[in-house]
Design a protein around this motif. Structure first.
Motif, mmCIF file in Angstrom:
data_model
loop_
_atom_site.group_PDB
_atom_site.id
_atom_site.type_symbol
_atom_site.label_atom_id
_atom_site.label_comp_id
_atom_site.label_asym_id
_atom_site.label_seq_id
_atom_site.Cartn_x
_atom_site.Cartn_y
_atom_site.Cartn_z
ATOM 1 N N PRO A 101 0.902 -1.438 0.097
ATOM 2 C CA PRO A 101 -0.236 0.485 -0.032
ATOM 3 C C PRO A 101 0.482 1.271 -0.379
ATOM 4 N N TYR A 102 0.619 1.718 -0.892
ATOM 5 C CA TYR A 102 1.225 3.866 -0.914
ATOM 6 C C TYR A 102 1.611 3.973 0.416
ATOM 7 N N THR A 103 1.017 3.522 1.325
ATOM 8 C CA THR A 103 1.790 4.109 2.809
ATOM 9 C C THR A 103 2.742 3.805 3.776
ATOM 10 N N ASP A 104 2.943 2.357 2.746
ATOM 11 C CA ASP A 104 4.281 1.758 3.196
ATOM 12 C C ASP A 104 5.677 2.404 2.350
ATOM 13 N N PHE A 105 5.440 3.680 1.478
ATOM 14 C CA PHE A 105 6.716 4.240 0.948
ATOM 15 C C PHE A 105 7.130 5.722 2.272
ATOM 16 N N PRO A 106 8.386 4.963 1.650
ATOM 17 C CA PRO A 106 8.759 6.539 3.198
ATOM 18 C C PRO A 106 8.883 7.383 2.118
ATOM 19 N N PHE A 107 7.880 8.383 2.233
ATOM 20 C CA PHE A 107 7.613 9.390 2.425
ATOM 21 C C PHE A 107 8.619 10.456 2.583
ATOM 22 N N SER A 108 9.219 11.046 1.456
ATOM 23 C CA SER A 108 10.607 12.052 2.178
ATOM 24 C C SER A 108 10.384 13.541 0.883
ATOM 25 N N ILE A 109 10.838 14.909 2.702
ATOM 26 C CA ILE A 109 10.708 16.145 2.194
ATOM 27 C C ILE A 109 11.280 17.073 0.948
ATOM 28 N N LYS A 110 12.257 15.819 0.712
ATOM 29 C CA LYS A 110 13.186 16.267 -0.252
ATOM 30 C C LYS A 110 12.840 16.455 -1.381
ATOM 31 N N LYS A 111 12.128 15.003 -1.410
ATOM 32 C CA LYS A 111 11.812 14.684 -2.885
ATOM 33 C C LYS A 111 10.225 15.811 -3.903
ATOM 34 N N MET A 112 10.232 16.396 -2.755
ATOM 35 C CA MET A 112 8.692 17.287 -3.362
ATOM 36 C C MET A 112 8.974 18.091 -4.137
ATOM 37 N N SER A 113 7.965 18.074 -4.611
ATOM 38 C CA SER A 113 8.074 19.495 -6.014
ATOM 39 C C SER A 113 8.118 21.418 -5.472
ATOM 40 N N VAL A 114 9.391 22.040 -5.365
ATOM 41 C CA VAL A 114 9.701 23.215 -4.924
ATOM 42 C C VAL A 114 8.370 24.025 -5.755
ATOM 43 N N SER A 115 8.242 23.901 -7.097
ATOM 44 C CA SER A 115 7.677 25.197 -8.032
ATOM 45 C C SER A 115 6.110 24.751 -7.925
ATOM 46 N N GLY A 116 5.625 23.621 -8.224
ATOM 47 C CA GLY A 116 4.484 23.377 -8.254
ATOM 48 C C GLY A 116 3.833 21.952 -8.425
ATOM 49 N N CYS A 117 2.843 21.120 -8.274
ATOM 50 C CA CYS A 117 2.356 20.202 -9.553
ATOM 51 C C CYS A 117 1.031 20.731 -10.267
ATOM 52 N N LEU A 118 1.398 20.015 -11.391
ATOM 53 C CA LEU A 118 0.488 20.147 -12.814
ATOM 54 C C LEU A 118 -0.439 18.726 -11.921
ATOM 55 N N PHE A 119 -1.987 19.516 -12.306
ATOM 56 C CA PHE A 119 -3.257 18.861 -11.763
ATOM 57 C C PHE A 119 -2.727 17.930 -13.239
ATOM 58 N N ASP A 120 -3.879 16.932 -13.781
ATOM 59 C CA ASP A 120 -4.650 16.240 -14.673
ATOM 60 C C ASP A 120 -5.024 14.628 -14.481
ATOM 61 N N PHE A 121 -5.902 14.881 -14.997
ATOM 62 C CA PHE A 121 -7.255 13.915 -15.287
ATOM 63 C C PHE A 121 -6.044 12.775 -15.830
ATOM 64 N N GLY A 122 -5.616 12.717 -17.164
ATOM 65 C CA GLY A 122 -5.229 11.910 -17.800
ATOM 66 C C GLY A 122 -4.240 10.745 -16.669
ATOM 67 N N LYS A 123 -2.869 11.704 -15.767
ATOM 68 C CA LYS A 123 -2.758 11.088 -14.892
ATOM 69 C C LYS A 123 -3.339 9.785 -13.631
ATOM 70 N N LEU A 124 -3.937 11.144 -13.404
ATOM 71 C CA LEU A 124 -5.091 10.164 -12.804
ATOM 72 C C LEU A 124 -5.728 8.826 -12.852
ATOM 73 N N ASN A 125 -5.876 8.977 -13.896
ATOM 74 C CA ASN A 125 -7.106 7.714 -15.202
ATOM 75 C C ASN A 125 -5.616 6.493 -15.013
ATOM 76 N N ASP A 126 -4.793 6.991 -15.087
ATOM 77 C CA ASP A 126 -3.690 5.839 -15.265
ATOM 78 C C ASP A 126 -3.357 5.174 -14.581
ATOM 79 N N VAL A 127 -3.286 5.875 -12.845
ATOM 80 C CA VAL A 127 -3.075 5.451 -11.684
ATOM 81 C C VAL A 127 -4.482 4.787 -11.395
ATOM 82 N N SER A 128 -5.300 5.090 -11.650
ATOM 83 C CA SER A 128 -6.732 4.345 -11.306
ATOM 84 C C SER A 128 -6.667 2.906 -12.173
#
Ligand code: GLU
Length: 559
Positions: free
Chosen positions: A352-379
């Motif tokens: 499950p995604y909760t096992d992923f070692p989430f890291s502050i360093k890997k976060m985007s500094v400038s902004g994330c792009l929301f995109d239904f296409g990508k959401l659909n792929d993940v889904s």
């Protein structure tokens, strides 16, 4: 000026000292490195996708470090409050795995209640606490009253807020206010007594001592090292109704509640000089800050813009009606938050995604792009890993609420529905047809006679539709396994001049009327009504011989 006396005049009812308050909020006893984070919304309506972002970060960081994640309701703006919004927010967040250890919770009757030792967690219930600290600041000459009418104040607040959010030119902003500010600072105790006697309302302002030409260095865990000007603005701490502004409540609450990491939207970054000064004045340890970039989307012209309240995808409740499962949305958020999430997931497909070692360093500094296409792929991936019975249950539940006719149809024979969802599921390469529960109907509606709406788009090059359908009807047997079934299709094709071997066909297409793929397509279109459908041999088995033959016959009519 006798500041002590001034403080008494302004706050005669406050008898507690900050030390009394501190005693009620002892330091948290947590393991080394444990993070205390909070989500601090001002619920005025629905949960915005952009709100799920910081709350996911807070939840992950706290729970990954055996810390505490709590919910604080910032309801200090009575004018903006919306009945039931906080209750709705808690329910919606819970759906997306955002569970709080502490803070505002729903009690058995569905009302907001407190859980934990650091409350109250609703700011409107903390009035005396803020006034205790305001009194201290006044007594120390670090804050002062300002008698203004309610209307004047509203005006001021509106201007401040707008400028604060837009403003990046800190200096210009400060210059224009200086004269006005000095004027306000100039008063006597007699004047204060007179105002109070007349019942005039007052606000409490911080007496700024910063020099905007001097810079403060601070490290934001997302934005990196920043140099920001000192605060020289006498901003409001307490409004005339005794309710704090965001700035003041942030300092008092995050200090008392033991927040170690303040995770909030980057629109608060311009206010940071104020907060640094305020924490300093109050003698509080500054928490670590993480200012999260806004969620962007591409507009019709391909330009990036902020995902606004009105945009599709902003309201989390819409995801439910669109039929997205929360697991998929959570995974999608992880892909946006941490650039290495997908790689990790590819290596750990069953975790499950909760096992992923989430890291502050890997976060985007400038902004994330929301995109239904990508959401659909993940889904699609998420749903493809579910069992047939899970999918059946979830599609049925969703449909009963949002497409009741279809829901009832599915529920009337759950075993039949499950056999349909079982097609192509479970193997190494499961089918990925569904991105949302709403996709189920177009995907498998043809299995239900009432929803079977054939378009009969046969391949252009095939002139033997009737012969193929008739021929196959004669040899079809529901007992055939997929190899035997396909053999029959090939034989039939060959007898009509369609090549059975794709390689041979491609080498010399002119020698044939077409290939076995054309023959299968004709059968698929007749039986399912579409060119795209799951494994035809399986489909036919589920439909049963009678309906297969019926559809082969009906399909002979070209539209
Ligand atoms: N109530 C603030 C907001 O909704 C909270 C910001 C924070 O997390 O400090 O923007």
């Amino acid at each position: 000026m006798d500041y002590q006396l001034l403080a008494e005049l302004l706050f005669p009812q406050i008898t507690d000292t900050p030390a009394d308050v501190e005693a009620r909020y002892p330091a948290r006893q947590l393991p080394e490195g444990a993070k205390v984070t909070r989500f601090a919304p001002s619920p005025t309506g629905f949960v915005h996708f952009g709100g799920l972002f910081p709350s996911t970060v807070g939840e992950r960081l706290a729970h990954q470090s055996s810390g505490v994640f709590y919910l604080r309701i910032e309801d200090t703006d009575a004018k903006r409050e919306v009945e039931g919004a906080a209750e709705g927010l808690i329910k919606t967040l819970a759906k997306y795995g955002i569970s709080f250890d502490e803070g505002a919770v729903l009690d058995a009757e569905g009302n907001i209640a407190d859980r934990g030792d650091y409350g109250p967690y609703k700011q409107s219930k903390r009035g005396p606490i803020y006034r205790t600290y305001a009194k201290k600041l006044v007594a120390e000459g670090k804050a002062y009253p300002c008698f203004t009418t309610e209307e004047e104040l509203d005006e001021l607040q509106a201007v401040n807020k707008k400028e604060e959010i837009k403003n990046t030119d800190w200096q210009a902003q400060a210059e224009s206010r200086r004269a006005e500010m000095l004027e306000r600072r100039n008063f006597t105790l007699e004047e204060v007594k007179d105002h109070l006697a007349k019942g005039h309302p007052f606000v409490v302002r911080l007496l700024a001592n910063g020099d905007p030409d001097k810079k403060v260095r601070i490290t934001d865990l997302v934005k990196g090292n920043l140099e920001i000007p000192e605060n020289d603005e006498d901003f409001v701490l307490l409004k005339s109704d005794g309710i704090p502004t965001y700035h003041f409540a942030h300092a008092v609450d995050d200090h008392l509640m033991g927040t170690t990491h303040v995770i909030r939207g980057e629109e608060w970054l311009p206010s940071l000089p104020k907060h640094i000064q305020l924490f300093g004045y109050l003698g509080f340890k500054l928490p670590k800050y993480m200012h999260i970039a806004q969620i962007m989307k591409l507009d019709e012209d391909g330009n990036k813009k902020k995902l606004s309240k009105r945009d599709m995808g902003a309201n989390m409740d819409d995801y439910t009606s669109m039929g997205y499962c929360p697991e998929a949305v959570c995974e999608y958020i992880m892909t946006l938050l941490n650039s290495n999430y997908e790689e990790w997931h590819a290596q750990n497909p069953d975790k499950p995604y909760t096992d992923f070692p989430f890291s502050i360093k890997k976060m985007s500094v400038s902004g994330c792009l929301f995109d239904f296409g990508k959401l659909n792929d993940v889904s699609k991936n998420v749903i493809s890993r579910m069992s047939a019975s899970e999918v059946t249950q979830k599609v049925t539940d969703w449909a009963l609420e949002f497409d009741p006719e279809f829901g009832k149809l599915l529920a009337s024979d759950a075993a039949y529905a499950e056999s349909i969802f079982a097609i192509g599921r479970g193997g190494k390469k499961p089918r990925k047809d569904l991105a949302t529960w709403a996709d189920a109907k177009p995907y498998m509606g043809f299995f239900y006679d009432g929803l079977f709406a054939p378009e009969y788009c046969y391949p252009e090059n095939v002139s033997d539709v009737e012969a193929i359908l008739d021929g196959f009807a004669k040899v079809y047997s529901a007992d055939d396994d997929s190899t035997a079934w396909f053999e029959k299709v090939k034989e039939l094709g060959l007898s009509l001049g369609y090549c059975a071997d794709m390689k041979a066909y491609k080498n010399d297409p002119s020698a044939w009327k077409g290939s076995v793929a054309d023959v299968s397509m004709v059968l698929r279109v007749a039986v399912t009504g579409k060119q795209n459908a799951p494994d035809l041999c399986e489909v036919m088995k589920i439909l049963g011989t009678e309906r297969v033959l019926e559809r082969l016959e009906k399909g002979k009519v070209r539209k």
